[in-house]
Write a protein that holds these residues in place. Sequence first.
Motif, short mmCIF file in Angstrom:
data_model
loop_
_atom_site.label_atom_id
_atom_site.label_comp_id
_atom_site.label_asym_id
_atom_site.label_seq_id
_atom_site.Cartn_x
_atom_site.Cartn_y
_atom_site.Cartn_z
N LEU A 276 0.84 -1.21 0.00
CA LEU A 276 0.00 0.00 0.00
C LEU A 276 0.87 1.25 0.00
O LEU A 276 0.66 2.18 -0.77
N TYR B 181 -4.69 6.66 4.60
CA TYR B 181 -4.51 5.50 5.50
C TYR B 181 -3.10 5.61 6.07
O TYR B 181 -2.18 6.11 5.41
N ASN C 110 -0.95 3.48 6.32
CA ASN C 110 0.00 2.68 5.52
C ASN C 110 0.52 3.47 4.33
O ASN C 110 0.29 3.13 3.17
N SER D 67 -7.40 1.51 10.14
CA SER D 67 -8.62 0.72 9.94
C SER D 67 -9.52 0.77 11.18
O SER D 67 -10.70 0.48 11.11
N ASP E 139 -5.83 2.62 -0.16
CA ASP E 139 -6.38 1.26 -0.24
C ASP E 139 -7.80 1.30 -0.79
O ASP E 139 -8.73 1.70 -0.10
N LEU F 142 -10.30 -0.79 1.47
CA LEU F 142 -10.68 -0.14 2.72
C LEU F 142 -11.66 1.00 2.40
O LEU F 142 -12.69 1.15 3.06
N CYS G 269 -3.64 -4.05 -0.49
CA CYS G 269 -2.72 -4.84 0.33
C CYS G 269 -2.54 -6.20 -0.34
O CYS G 269 -3.53 -6.91 -0.56
N HIS H 244 -4.19 -9.12 1.85
CA HIS H 244 -5.65 -9.24 2.02
C HIS H 244 -6.40 -9.33 0.70
O HIS H 244 -7.49 -9.88 0.65
N GLU H 245 -5.83 -8.80 -0.38
CA GLU H 245 -6.58 -8.83 -1.65
C GLU H 245 -6.67 -10.26 -2.22
O GLU H 245 -7.46 -10.52 -3.11
N GLU I 24 -9.09 -4.48 4.88
CA GLU I 24 -8.27 -4.37 3.66
C GLU I 24 -8.67 -5.47 2.66
O GLU I 24 -8.14 -5.51 1.54
#
Length: 360
Positions: A147, A171, A173, A188, A208, A211, A230, A233-234, A258
């Motif tokens: 990210l 974010y 990140n 988050s 993101d 998010l 991310c 998580h994707e 995410e």
Amino acid sequence: MTTTHALVDQDRLAVSAPSAADKFGRLERPELSYTPEVAEATKGVYEKVKHIIPAIEWPALAPTIHAINTLKKQRNAVILAHNYMTPDIFHGVADIVGDSLQLAIEATRTDAEVIIQCGVHFMAETSKILSPDKTVLIPDMRAGCSLAESITGADVRALRARNPGIPIITYVNTSADVKAECDICCTSSNALQVVESFGVDRVFLIPDKYLAANVGNKTDVEVLVWDGACEVHERFTAQELRDYRKIEPGVKIIAHPECPPEVVAEADFAGSTAHMIDWVKTKQPEKVMMITECSMADNVASETPGVDYIRPCNLCPHMKRITLSKILDTLVEMKDEVVVDPVIAEKARIAVERMINLKS
Ligand code: 13P
Ligand code: SF4
């Protein structure tokens, strides 16, 4: 993925200031052997990790844990560790553990002279931004984030020029350079609150896209996105979750925001890493799946003995660069130091402090 920007800046800034290694001096690397003293000093830690670390492996880990805990006192250092650290770090040497928001807040509260950030580079930068007079060290400078790499400060300036008047929320990140160009930061844990805090119809929440979409699904505010994601998580899919529900009847599924929105829609709960941990501790489900980085379930399992963890998870290769051995090297050599250009740090601090000061 690279962390080129961070490395170039570090090199340039390192020229103007004495390094932490010069300031604090190098120590001898301690002897690492599993003596009765080490066994006694680390037996409480082993109780917390025995569900995940076999007894036969403990004599190889315990001496490093003991050495780190001894040296950090000598160095007046505090170890801040993200929830994605492995259990030996999380339960063995961390002074403070938490999600991105908790670690950012704790960085402002510590009296220690040195912060050792066990997490990724943007987290160490956030600590430095909030505590400019402290020495902030990271055990592996290459610990980046997909990210943070997806956007630069110049991208944000161009985005603002194309969209005048629309608030830009970043974010956490992201690099300090990006934070310096944004109106406010979020994590988050508080993204929805930050989005609604402007009282306007449209905001950007970068970088993101998932998010942003997940927050957009919970509010009337139009949440505009940047095309970042991310890489951990994707990769989760909604079909995967539906399949697990068939194989594991009754399982509760909790996901990090995410993840793509269709994954979050399949979950029983979505929240930051700290909120996920709280959810499991409070609800004590019989069976749970944490749709996030693998160390989360390992870390919380010792505190929730009645819960059965079904463990499909993805590893974050950046978080996993941080190891016990590198933390010990950091304390011995007082490297790698995270430095942020003071002009950028001052602008970025405003964005981070606006977030921290929001009333919850
Ligand atoms: P939080 O701990 O804030 O939920 O963030 C997760 C993450 O991916 C950090 O890199
Ligand atoms: Fe970045 Fe994702 Fe790794 Fe967190 S889990 S550090 S967001 S790549």
